[in-house]
Design a protein around this motif. Structure first.
Motif, short mmCIF file in Angstrom:
data_model
loop_
_atom_site.label_atom_id
_atom_site.label_comp_id
_atom_site.label_asym_id
_atom_site.label_seq_id
_atom_site.Cartn_x
_atom_site.Cartn_y
_atom_site.Cartn_z
N LYS A 21 0.83 -1.21 0.00
CA LYS A 21 0.00 0.00 0.00
C LYS A 21 0.87 1.25 0.00
N ALA A 22 1.95 1.21 0.77
CA ALA A 22 2.86 2.37 0.82
C ALA A 22 3.49 2.60 -0.55
N ALA A 23 3.88 1.51 -1.23
CA ALA A 23 4.45 1.62 -2.57
C ALA A 23 3.43 2.19 -3.54
N CYS A 24 2.18 1.77 -3.36
CA CYS A 24 1.09 2.27 -4.21
C CYS A 24 0.90 3.78 -4.03
N THR A 25 0.94 4.21 -2.78
CA THR A 25 0.81 5.64 -2.47
C THR A 25 1.96 6.44 -3.07
N ASN A 26 3.18 5.91 -2.92
CA ASN A 26 4.37 6.60 -3.45
C ASN A 26 4.33 6.71 -4.97
N ALA A 27 3.64 5.77 -5.61
CA ALA A 27 3.53 5.79 -7.07
C ALA A 27 2.41 6.71 -7.53
N GLY A 28 1.69 7.31 -6.58
CA GLY A 28 0.62 8.24 -6.93
C GLY A 28 -0.68 7.56 -7.32
N ILE A 52 -15.63 -11.82 8.55
CA ILE A 52 -14.22 -11.46 8.73
C ILE A 52 -13.83 -10.42 7.68
N ASP A 53 -12.77 -9.69 7.99
CA ASP A 53 -12.27 -8.68 7.05
C ASP A 53 -11.46 -9.36 5.95
N ASP A 54 -11.51 -8.77 4.77
CA ASP A 54 -10.74 -9.29 3.64
C ASP A 54 -10.36 -8.13 2.73
N ILE A 55 -9.51 -8.38 1.76
CA ILE A 55 -9.08 -7.34 0.82
C ILE A 55 -9.13 -7.90 -0.58
N TYR A 56 -9.77 -7.15 -1.51
CA TYR A 56 -9.75 -7.49 -2.92
C TYR A 56 -8.62 -6.70 -3.58
N LEU A 57 -7.77 -7.40 -4.32
CA LEU A 57 -6.62 -6.76 -4.95
C LEU A 57 -6.79 -6.69 -6.47
N THR A 58 -6.40 -5.55 -7.03
CA THR A 58 -6.32 -5.46 -8.49
C THR A 58 -5.04 -6.16 -8.94
N ARG A 59 -4.89 -6.29 -10.25
CA ARG A 59 -3.66 -6.91 -10.78
C ARG A 59 -2.43 -6.11 -10.34
N TYR A 60 -2.56 -4.80 -10.34
CA TYR A 60 -1.45 -3.94 -9.92
C TYR A 60 -1.13 -4.17 -8.45
N ALA A 61 -2.16 -4.32 -7.63
CA ALA A 61 -1.96 -4.57 -6.20
C ALA A 61 -1.27 -5.92 -5.99
N CYS A 62 -1.66 -6.92 -6.78
CA CYS A 62 -1.01 -8.23 -6.70
C CYS A 62 0.47 -8.11 -7.03
N TYR A 63 0.77 -7.31 -8.04
CA TYR A 63 2.16 -7.08 -8.44
C TYR A 63 2.95 -6.46 -7.29
N LEU A 64 2.39 -5.41 -6.67
CA LEU A 64 3.08 -4.74 -5.57
C LEU A 64 3.25 -5.66 -4.38
N THR A 65 2.24 -6.47 -4.12
CA THR A 65 2.31 -7.41 -3.00
C THR A 65 3.41 -8.44 -3.22
N ALA A 66 3.49 -8.96 -4.42
CA ALA A 66 4.54 -9.93 -4.74
C ALA A 66 5.92 -9.30 -4.63
N GLN A 67 6.06 -8.06 -5.11
CA GLN A 67 7.35 -7.38 -5.09
C GLN A 67 7.83 -7.11 -3.66
N ASN A 68 6.89 -6.97 -2.74
CA ASN A 68 7.25 -6.67 -1.35
C ASN A 68 7.26 -7.91 -0.46
N GLY A 69 7.03 -9.06 -1.08
CA GLY A 69 7.02 -10.30 -0.32
C GLY A 69 8.41 -10.87 -0.09
#
Length: 243
Positions: A21-28, A52-69
């Motif tokens: 999420k932080a990377a997403c914010t920094n990318a504008g 329960i709480d959950d999060i739906y990710l876009t393809r871009y969000a999946c990319y950022l999540t993988a990059q930060n894993g």
């Protein structure tokens, strides 16, 4: 998703999500769009469900999540490799489209200049005169004569200037030549002097239009040798055809 990426506990995966999420914010980008907070019902046994709480990710969000894993996890390493490959493929497609657009623009300019040459020949201008008129047009458009501009762009003296111009400059020359072709006929111009003046005025008009949008034609970087671009496109086409 966290289990698919090799995480056994949500709290550990949530740390990765926060980094993404932080990377997403920094990318504008819009975090709320790419990481949509939702809730869902899950079974807790005996026919009982709880929210329960959950999060739906876009393809871009999946990319950022993988990059930060954690790349030590096989699933994360696989995801990072997948997105790297897909990104490279997208870059190659984009470059191919840009190359094709430039080749098409050059082809259209050649056709326009051939038509203009024919119009001028009927009005008393031979091939030598046409070359002079075209050079004067270049100087009006680029504020440099053809020879100087070739040296600036690193183009051989034996090659045509347009083969080393960026796409926008090729289209600018084409537009000016199109206007010259039309105006020479509509104004019924004859002789090198009057036609040369017309061509200079058209190139000046195109230059002024570009300047008004903050584009200085003489400051643009050279384009790759168009012959190399054409060979690359043909080579890629053959590879695609064979598949």
């Amino acid at each position: 998703m966290y289990s698919l990426l090799g995480y056994t506990q949500w709290r550990n995966f949530e740390t990765i999500i926060n980094k993404a999420k932080a990377a997403c914010t920094n990318a504008g980008e819009d975090v709320a769009y790419h990481f949509a907070d939702v809730s869902k019902m899950v079974s807790v046994g005996s026919g009982v469900e709880r929210e329960i709480d959950d999060i739906y990710l876009t393809r871009y969000a999946c990319y950022l999540t993988a990059q930060n894993g954690d790349a030590r996890k096989p699933a994360i390493a696989f995801a990072q490799n997948y997105f790297a490959v897909q990104t490279r493929r997208a870059e190659l497609v984009e470059q191919r489209l840009l190359d094709y657009e430039r080749v098409q623009a050059r082809t259209e300019l050649a056709e326009t200049e051939k038509l203009l040459s024919g119009v001028l020949y009927e009005r008393g201008v031979d091939s030598k005169g046409f070359a002079i008129i075209r050079s004067k047009g270049d100087k009006a458009l680029f504020r440099l004569d053809t020879a100087l501009l070739k040296r600036k762009l690193g183009a051989p003296d034996s090659r045509l200037l347009a083969d080393f111009l960026p796409t926008i400059s090729i289209k600018a020359k084409d537009f000016a030549a199109e206007m010259a072709s039309i105006n020479v006929q509509q104004k019924d111009l004859y002789g090198q002097s009057s036609i040369e003046k017309e061509h200079i005025e058209n190139n000046t008009a195109v230059r002024n239009m570009m300047l008004s949008r903050g584009i200085y034609p003489e400051q643009l970087s050279a384009g790759e040798d168009l012959k190399k671009v054409e060979r690359r496109l043909k080579s890629e086409e053959k590879k695609i055809t064979k598949k």
